[in-house]
Design a protein around this motif. Structure first.
Motif, short mmCIF file in Angstrom:
data_model
loop_
_atom_site.label_atom_id
_atom_site.label_comp_id
_atom_site.label_asym_id
_atom_site.label_seq_id
_atom_site.Cartn_x
_atom_site.Cartn_y
_atom_site.Cartn_z
N ILE A 1 0.84 -1.19 0.00
CA ILE A 1 0.00 0.00 0.00
C ILE A 1 0.88 1.24 0.00
CG2 ILE A 1 -0.26 0.37 2.49
CD1 ILE A 1 -3.34 0.63 1.93
N GLY A 2 0.32 2.34 -0.53
CA GLY A 2 1.07 3.57 -0.66
C GLY A 2 1.55 3.75 -2.10
N GLY A 3 1.65 4.98 -2.55
CA GLY A 3 2.16 5.24 -3.89
C GLY A 3 1.19 6.01 -4.76
N THR A 4 1.53 6.17 -6.03
CA THR A 4 0.81 7.06 -6.95
C THR A 4 -0.63 6.64 -7.21
OG1 THR A 4 1.73 5.80 -8.80
CG2 THR A 4 2.90 7.78 -8.16
N ASN A 5 -0.93 5.34 -7.13
CA ASN A 5 -2.29 4.86 -7.37
C ASN A 5 -2.94 4.31 -6.11
OD1 ASN A 5 -2.19 5.44 -10.16
ND2 ASN A 5 -1.09 3.53 -10.54
N SER A 6 -2.39 4.62 -4.98
CA SER A 6 -2.88 4.08 -3.72
C SER A 6 -3.04 5.22 -2.70
CB SER A 6 -1.90 3.00 -3.22
OG SER A 6 -2.34 2.40 -2.02
N LEU A 7 -2.33 5.15 -1.56
CA LEU A 7 -2.34 6.26 -0.60
C LEU A 7 -1.27 7.26 -1.05
CD1 LEU A 7 -2.63 4.43 2.84
CD2 LEU A 7 -4.38 4.92 1.14
N ARG A 8 -1.71 8.30 -1.71
CA ARG A 8 -0.77 9.20 -2.38
C ARG A 8 0.01 10.10 -1.44
NH1 ARG A 8 -5.49 10.68 -6.48
NH2 ARG A 8 -6.63 9.70 -4.76
N ALA A 9 -0.37 10.16 -0.17
CA ALA A 9 0.36 10.98 0.79
C ALA A 9 1.54 10.22 1.40
CB ALA A 9 -0.58 11.44 1.90
N PHE A 10 1.75 8.96 0.98
CA PHE A 10 2.81 8.14 1.54
C PHE A 10 3.60 7.50 0.41
CE2 PHE A 10 -0.74 8.32 4.46
CZ PHE A 10 -0.14 8.62 5.68
#
Length: 776
Positions: free
Chosen positions: A628-637
């Motif tokens: 999880i996290g990244g440009t297509n996921s949680l963009r704040a992390f």
């Protein structure tokens, strides 16, 4: 206070000057048309219906005023700013004609014409005694049209009369037999559009019953409004002047197929082909080059000689021929037989695509983990490998991802690999499966290899083999079943630096060493996989649209049963010296899109992923875990930096930062999207989610999924721009965290810490994402 007032007055002056600049260039005596308003006056009609009617009627008014944004008209301003160009080329001409927009003048507005349009619309909706009036108002060289509509009471349907079942003609009896699903319902409001839909429905049903030459224009719906009490009777009948050929049922005669038809040389194609005729079942095939084996027509054509003509079968045959992916053009023609009355000879003219093709692609990419890179690939394909429309594809690729700054600087990623696949346009199974959809089912076999090298750390070999089926029930649903799916990953090299990092991480007892070791473990995964996709997002006019994809991955079940594998009580069982994985994994991706207006939308997504390791495994293999996290996921992390749970490893500023993975995943996203101007769209978004482990891991405190999972969610927000260039959408997002799950309880919300003026806060919290396409 004085400064704020001064700013306020300056803004007012600028807006006033901007507005004046759009009117001072108008022709003498004319005014700028700023739009029309429609007021529906009816004390009985519910307010919601009245407002909806006003909105529709406003859309009927012509001409449209100059496009605006927040009350301003930037295109008109640019038009005036550019001035009259001296020539038909150059920057000024481009600015005025392509970017700018000429003024819409009030002299162009025909009030009476628009009033008639509104009256016709209301009457077509059943308001037979409607009254309309038009007026206008003007101020500062701007004019607005005002239309008042008084609809009176709406007429409803009292009775719908179809021809009797014992009608005099066969076609009347057929029309009577298909009344069951009529769009015309007793008690419903009169609506001309519904009557047109009913004529189309009857025509479609008749064509499916052999009435090839029938047309909706041959259906007459008479309206009797004299029955009283604002009601009408509708009489459905076939027009007396309907041609005789439209009243008769046609059957299919001879079926001719031209598989090498050339549009450019159509006449020559037909003349030279007559010397090479092949008979196959009910088909007459003219294929001098023997390009295709006749079996493909048996699988795609729904017509057989002697069948009653059906528009449904007609369209299904065309759709399946196109869906083969082998033909560039598909043309169909029906001609009355010269020898038998009531029979249609059928002709299919098929223009093949080039049999072989090669494609070279180069792309650039970036992600929120601060990696930038490029990838190049070469793809060769044969669309008719074994003369039955099989698609054979071979591809090779190579790429690099480099981190110019950040903790993983110097640990660049290099990838090379290849893939070979063949797709048969049919099911290859021991038993015969009938398929009657418009989409050709497919069987696919695939083998692939990838070599991945992470500089200074390790390199991996990855092999995969699949055999499965792809099919669609309709345009909205898709299935992908792989009964055979094998994935094997093995380390090729491991550097001493990476081993030293594992040793150093083990001494911390925080789970980092285990995470580093999992990446280079040998992994053997085999078992069936299945996915189902539903979407109606292509229906742009719908207010509510959905996307759903569910997948199921079952690995190592039979092997586990046969070996009695149980990693909790003994060492994992092995096949060919490699411990195989056992798990059940499912992922559910649901998206809901709410259309708020012509140029705005609320997009929502929730992803729920669950992986349950058992038998030979205590955790999912690394390549099948959730991230999880990244440009297509949680963009704040940063990408793959969150979780599992509240776990946060100790970071060595001189060491490699491993990806964080888990067995369960929950992700929720909401994004408001709106068009700002031209190709520029804006977005505001909020993302939340996390990953967890299924089993407890003493080295990763807080990583196991519990009933208090909602207290461990990471939350971020941000804004972005999307540049819709038609051939691609370039996305720029800037985001920052609102909640950090690894902080102590009571301190996880970090809203009070937001400080855009602080350089340190920006460096630690602002995340910029550059990507292609929407995140969901």
């Amino acid at each position: 206070m004085i400064k704020n007032k001064l700013t306020y007055y300056v803004m007012l002056a600028l807006l006033f000057a901007y507005g004046c600049s759009n009117t001072k260039y108008l022709p003498e005596g004319d005014m700028l048309y700023v739009g029309g308003e429609v007021e529906v006056k009816d004390s009985v009609m519910p307010r919601k219906e009245r407002k909806a009617m006003e909105k529709v009627m406003k859309g009927l008014l012509r001409p449209k005023p100059n496009s605006g944004f927040l009350g301003l008209r930037p295109k008109l301003y640019i038009y005036n700013l550019a001035g009259e160009p001296k020539k038909d080329s150059g920057f000024r001409h481009w600015l005025r004609t392509k970017v700018g927009e000429p003024p819409v003048l009030f002299s162009q507005v025909d009030l009476d014409y628009n009033a008639d349009i509104l009256q016709n619309y209301a009457e077509n909706k059943g308001y037979f005694k409607v009254r309309t009036a038009a007026d206008s108002t003007s101020r500062h060289k701007r004019a607005k049209a005002i239309y008042t509509v008084t609809p009176k009471q709406r007429y409803t349907i009292r009775e719908v009369k179809f021809p009797g079942d014992s009608a005099a003609t066969e076609i009347d009896s057929t029309v009577a037999s298909i009344r069951r699903r009529s769009r015309l319902k007793k008690g419903q409001p009169y609506d001309l559009d519904v009557i047109k839909e009913e004529r189309e429905r009857i025509d479609q049903r008749l064509k499916n019953r052999g009435y090839f030459y029938f047309s909706p224009d041959y259906i007459l719906v008479q309206v009797d409004s004299t029955v009283g009490n604002h009601q009408v009777d509708l009489i459905v009948k076939v027009k007396d002047e309907t041609p005789e050929r439209a009243k008769r049922v046609y059957k299919i005669g001879d079926i001719f197929i031209y598989p090498n038809y050339s549009i450019a040389n159509a006449k020559d194609t037909l003349l030279t082909a007559t010397d090479s005729i092949e008979k196959y079942k009910d088909f007459t095939i003219i294929d001098p080059q023997h390009t295709f084996r006749p079996i493909i027509y048996d699988r795609t054509m729904f017509f057989r000689k002697g069948d009653i003509y059906s528009r449904r079968d007609h369209n299904l045959s065309l759709n399946r021929l196109v869906n083969l992916g082998t033909f560039k053009f598909v043309k169909n023609e029906f001609r009355p037989s010269d020898s038998i009355d009531g029979v249609l000879d059928t002709y299919y003219y098929l223009t093949p695509l080039p049999r072989k093709s090669i494609r070279f692609e180069v792309l650039g990419k970036t992600n929120s983990a601060n990696y930038n890179g490029t990838e190049a690939s070469v793809n060769w394909s044969n669309r008719n490998a074994f003369r039955a429309a099989e698609l054979l594809s071979l591809s090779v690729f190579g790429g690099a991802e480099i981190q110019a700054s950040g903790q993983n600087k110097g640990y660049n990623v290099y990838r090379v690999g290849g893939e070979a696949s063949i797709v048969w346009p049919r099911f290859i199974t021991p038993i015969k499966i009938q398929d009657s959809s418009a989409f050709v089912p497919r069987t696919r076999a695939l083998v692939s290899y990838e070599y991945q090298n992470r500089a200074r750390l390790y390199s991996l070999n990855s092999f995969r083999a699949q055999f499965g089926y792809l099919w669609k029930d309709n345009i909205r649903t898709e299935h992908n079943l792989n009964p055979f799916d094998v994935n094997y990953v093995s380390p090729a090299t491991v550097t001493q630096e990476y081993r030293d990092q594992i040793t150093a991480a083990d001494s911390l007892n925080d789970g980092t060493g285990e995470a580093l070791r999992k990446v280079i473990d040998k992994q053997l995964i085999f078992g069936p996989t299945y996915s189902y996709t539903y979407t109606n997002t292509a229906q742009k006019r719908k207010k509510h649209t959905f996307y759903y994809k569910g997948s199921l991955d079952v690995a190592g079940t039979i092997a586990g049963l046969g070996t009695g594998a149980d990693a909790k009580t003994k060492e994992p069982e092995q096949i060919l010296g490699v411990a195989f994985s056992q798990f059940v994994k499912t992922e559910q991706d649901f998206r809901y899109y709410l259309k708020l207006g012509d140029n705005s939308q609320l997009a929502n997504r929730i992803i729920i992923g669950v992986g349950v390791p058992y038998g030979n495994s205590t955790e999912l293999p690394f390549i099948r875990q959730f991230f999880i996290g990244g440009t297509n996921s949680l963009r704040a992390f940063r990408a793959r930096s969150i979780g599992p749970g509240t776990y946060r490893p100790e970071t060595n500023p001189n060491g490699f930062l491993p990806d964080q993975s888990g067995d369960l995943k929950l992700e929720m996203n909401t994004e408001y999207r709106a068009k700002l101007f031209s190709v520029v769209h804006g977005a505001l978004f909020v993302d939340a989610g996390n990953i967890w482990l299924w089993n407890k891991n003493d080295d990763k405190q807080g990583s196991q999924f519990t009933s208090k999972f909602y207290e461990q969610l990471a939350v971020g927000t941000g804004a972005g721009l999307r540049f819709d260039l038609s051939f691609l959408i370039l996305r720029l997002d800037l985001a920052f965290p609102l909640r950090k799950p690894w902080l102590p309880e009571g301190q996880r919300w970090v809203i009070d810490d937001i400080d855009f003026g602080s350089k340190y806060w920006r460096r630690e919290n602002l995340v910029f994402n550059l990507a292609i396409g929407y995140p969901f």
